[in-house]
Design a protein around this motif. Structure first.
Motif, mmCIF file in Angstrom:
data_model
loop_
_atom_site.group_PDB
_atom_site.id
_atom_site.type_symbol
_atom_site.label_atom_id
_atom_site.label_comp_id
_atom_site.label_asym_id
_atom_site.label_seq_id
_atom_site.Cartn_x
_atom_site.Cartn_y
_atom_site.Cartn_z
ATOM 1 N N GLU A 1 -12.637 41.140 -4.878
ATOM 2 C CA GLU A 1 -12.849 41.527 -6.272
ATOM 3 C C GLU A 1 -14.143 42.328 -6.302
ATOM 4 O OE1 GLU A 1 -11.808 38.574 -9.485
ATOM 5 O OE2 GLU A 1 -12.131 37.243 -7.765
ATOM 6 N N ARG A 2 -14.021 43.630 -6.308
ATOM 7 C CA ARG A 2 -15.174 44.509 -6.176
ATOM 8 C C ARG A 2 -15.654 44.948 -7.557
ATOM 9 N NH1 ARG A 2 -18.036 46.409 -2.244
ATOM 10 N NH2 ARG A 2 -16.773 45.477 -0.635
ATOM 11 N N VAL A 3 -16.982 45.094 -7.683
ATOM 12 C CA VAL A 3 -17.593 45.533 -8.930
ATOM 13 C C VAL A 3 -18.615 46.634 -8.656
ATOM 14 C CG1 VAL A 3 -17.288 43.336 -10.156
ATOM 15 C CG2 VAL A 3 -19.370 43.734 -8.820
ATOM 16 N N LYS A 4 -18.876 47.410 -9.684
ATOM 17 C CA LYS A 4 -19.945 48.409 -9.679
ATOM 18 C C LYS A 4 -21.075 47.838 -10.531
ATOM 19 C CE LYS A 4 -20.978 53.068 -11.368
ATOM 20 N NZ LYS A 4 -20.411 54.237 -12.086
ATOM 21 N N ILE A 5 -22.255 47.720 -9.931
ATOM 22 C CA ILE A 5 -23.440 47.214 -10.622
ATOM 23 C C ILE A 5 -24.332 48.404 -10.945
ATOM 24 C CG2 ILE A 5 -25.506 45.779 -10.392
ATOM 25 C CD1 ILE A 5 -23.079 44.014 -10.309
ATOM 26 N N THR A 6 -24.723 48.548 -12.203
ATOM 27 C CA THR A 6 -25.607 49.627 -12.618
ATOM 28 C C THR A 6 -26.986 49.058 -12.908
ATOM 29 O OG1 THR A 6 -23.729 50.830 -13.555
ATOM 30 C CG2 THR A 6 -25.934 51.495 -14.297
ATOM 31 N N ILE A 7 -28.005 49.736 -12.363
ATOM 32 C CA ILE A 7 -29.387 49.274 -12.450
ATOM 33 C C ILE A 7 -30.238 50.323 -13.149
ATOM 34 C CG2 ILE A 7 -31.423 48.649 -11.073
ATOM 35 C CD1 ILE A 7 -29.148 47.948 -8.852
ATOM 36 N N ARG A 8 -31.023 49.876 -14.125
ATOM 37 C CA ARG A 8 -31.949 50.750 -14.835
ATOM 38 C C ARG A 8 -33.330 50.590 -14.228
ATOM 39 N NH1 ARG A 8 -35.551 49.626 -18.680
ATOM 40 N NH2 ARG A 8 -34.554 47.629 -19.121
ATOM 41 N N PRO A 9 -33.913 51.649 -13.672
ATOM 42 C CA PRO A 9 -35.275 51.544 -13.129
ATOM 43 C C PRO A 9 -36.278 51.230 -14.235
ATOM 44 C CG PRO A 9 -34.176 53.516 -12.288
ATOM 45 C CD PRO A 9 -33.320 52.965 -13.386
ATOM 46 N N THR A 10 -37.231 50.350 -13.926
ATOM 47 C CA THR A 10 -38.308 50.031 -14.864
ATOM 48 C C THR A 10 -39.679 50.449 -14.316
ATOM 49 O OG1 THR A 10 -38.441 47.775 -13.990
ATOM 50 C CG2 THR A 10 -37.066 48.125 -15.950
ATOM 51 N N SER A 11 -39.798 50.538 -13.003
ATOM 52 C CA SER A 11 -41.026 51.055 -12.396
ATOM 53 C C SER A 11 -40.693 51.596 -11.016
ATOM 54 C CB SER A 11 -42.103 49.981 -12.320
ATOM 55 O OG SER A 11 -41.742 48.975 -11.401
ATOM 56 N N VAL A 12 -41.528 52.548 -10.588
ATOM 57 C CA VAL A 12 -41.298 53.223 -9.305
ATOM 58 C C VAL A 12 -42.631 53.394 -8.603
ATOM 59 C CG1 VAL A 12 -40.487 55.365 -8.210
ATOM 60 C CG2 VAL A 12 -39.313 54.490 -10.233
ATOM 61 N N SER A 13 -42.614 53.167 -7.286
ATOM 62 C CA SER A 13 -43.782 53.471 -6.462
ATOM 63 C C SER A 13 -43.266 54.020 -5.139
ATOM 64 C CB SER A 13 -44.639 52.233 -6.237
ATOM 65 O OG SER A 13 -43.922 51.251 -5.504
ATOM 66 N N GLY A 14 -44.153 54.596 -4.375
ATOM 67 C CA GLY A 14 -43.723 55.151 -3.105
ATOM 68 C C GLY A 14 -44.901 55.454 -2.200
ATOM 69 N N MET A 15 -44.571 55.914 -1.020
ATOM 70 C CA MET A 15 -45.583 56.271 -0.033
ATOM 71 C C MET A 15 -45.060 57.441 0.788
ATOM 72 S SD MET A 15 -47.350 53.827 2.782
ATOM 73 C CE MET A 15 -46.960 54.426 4.418
ATOM 74 N N GLY A 16 -45.961 58.238 1.271
ATOM 75 C CA GLY A 16 -45.603 59.318 2.172
ATOM 76 C C GLY A 16 -45.288 60.618 1.514
#
Length: 131
Positions: A116-131
């Motif tokens: 039973e497969r589902v698609k989960i949708t995620i709303r970004p609330t914060s972002v960080s990164g490197m490089g």
């Protein structure tokens, strides 16, 4: 919300995996690599209803995804967010779209009839990164 310097990591052509972390039933972290799609606003992942991640997200919708540059492991983006939608994928259309991206396969090759497969949708609330 995604900085221009790291937006390429989410592009269709990059084929980077996202390591998705959720909060387990005893507040322990649970992390695993995932295929993902990005529409410019939301991240979407596929999973079956039997997965621990699925149960974790029902209990606590918060998640974090770390996406590493396949060409440079010192460059990554971390996206924290929350699940905003669950959509059934009975015809495996969404996971097949991801199979095209990651495997070059028209249909997801490891589907089992009982999944039973589902698609989960995620709303970004914060972002960080490197490089």
């Amino acid at each position: 919300m995604i900085p221009d310097s790291h937006a390429d990591l989410l592009h269709w052509e990059t084929r980077a995996f996202a390591h998705m972390a959720t909060v387990g039933p005893k507040a322990e972290p649970h992390s695993s690599p995932m295929w993902f799609d990005w529409d410019g606003t939301h991240i979407a992942v596929s999973m079956t209803k039997t997965r621990q991640k699925y149960r974790n997200l029902h209990r606590d919708s918060r998640t974090s995804l770390s996406i590493m540059d396949p060409a440079n492991p010192y460059r990554y983006v971390e996206i924290r967010g929350e699940m905003v939608d669950i959509e059934d994928d009975p015809d495996i259309d969404f996971i097949s779209r991801l199979a095209d991206k990651y495997l070059g396969e028209e249909r997801y090759p490891w589907h089992r009839p009982a999944d039973e497969r589902v698609k989960i949708t995620i709303r970004p609330t914060s972002v960080s990164g490197m490089g």
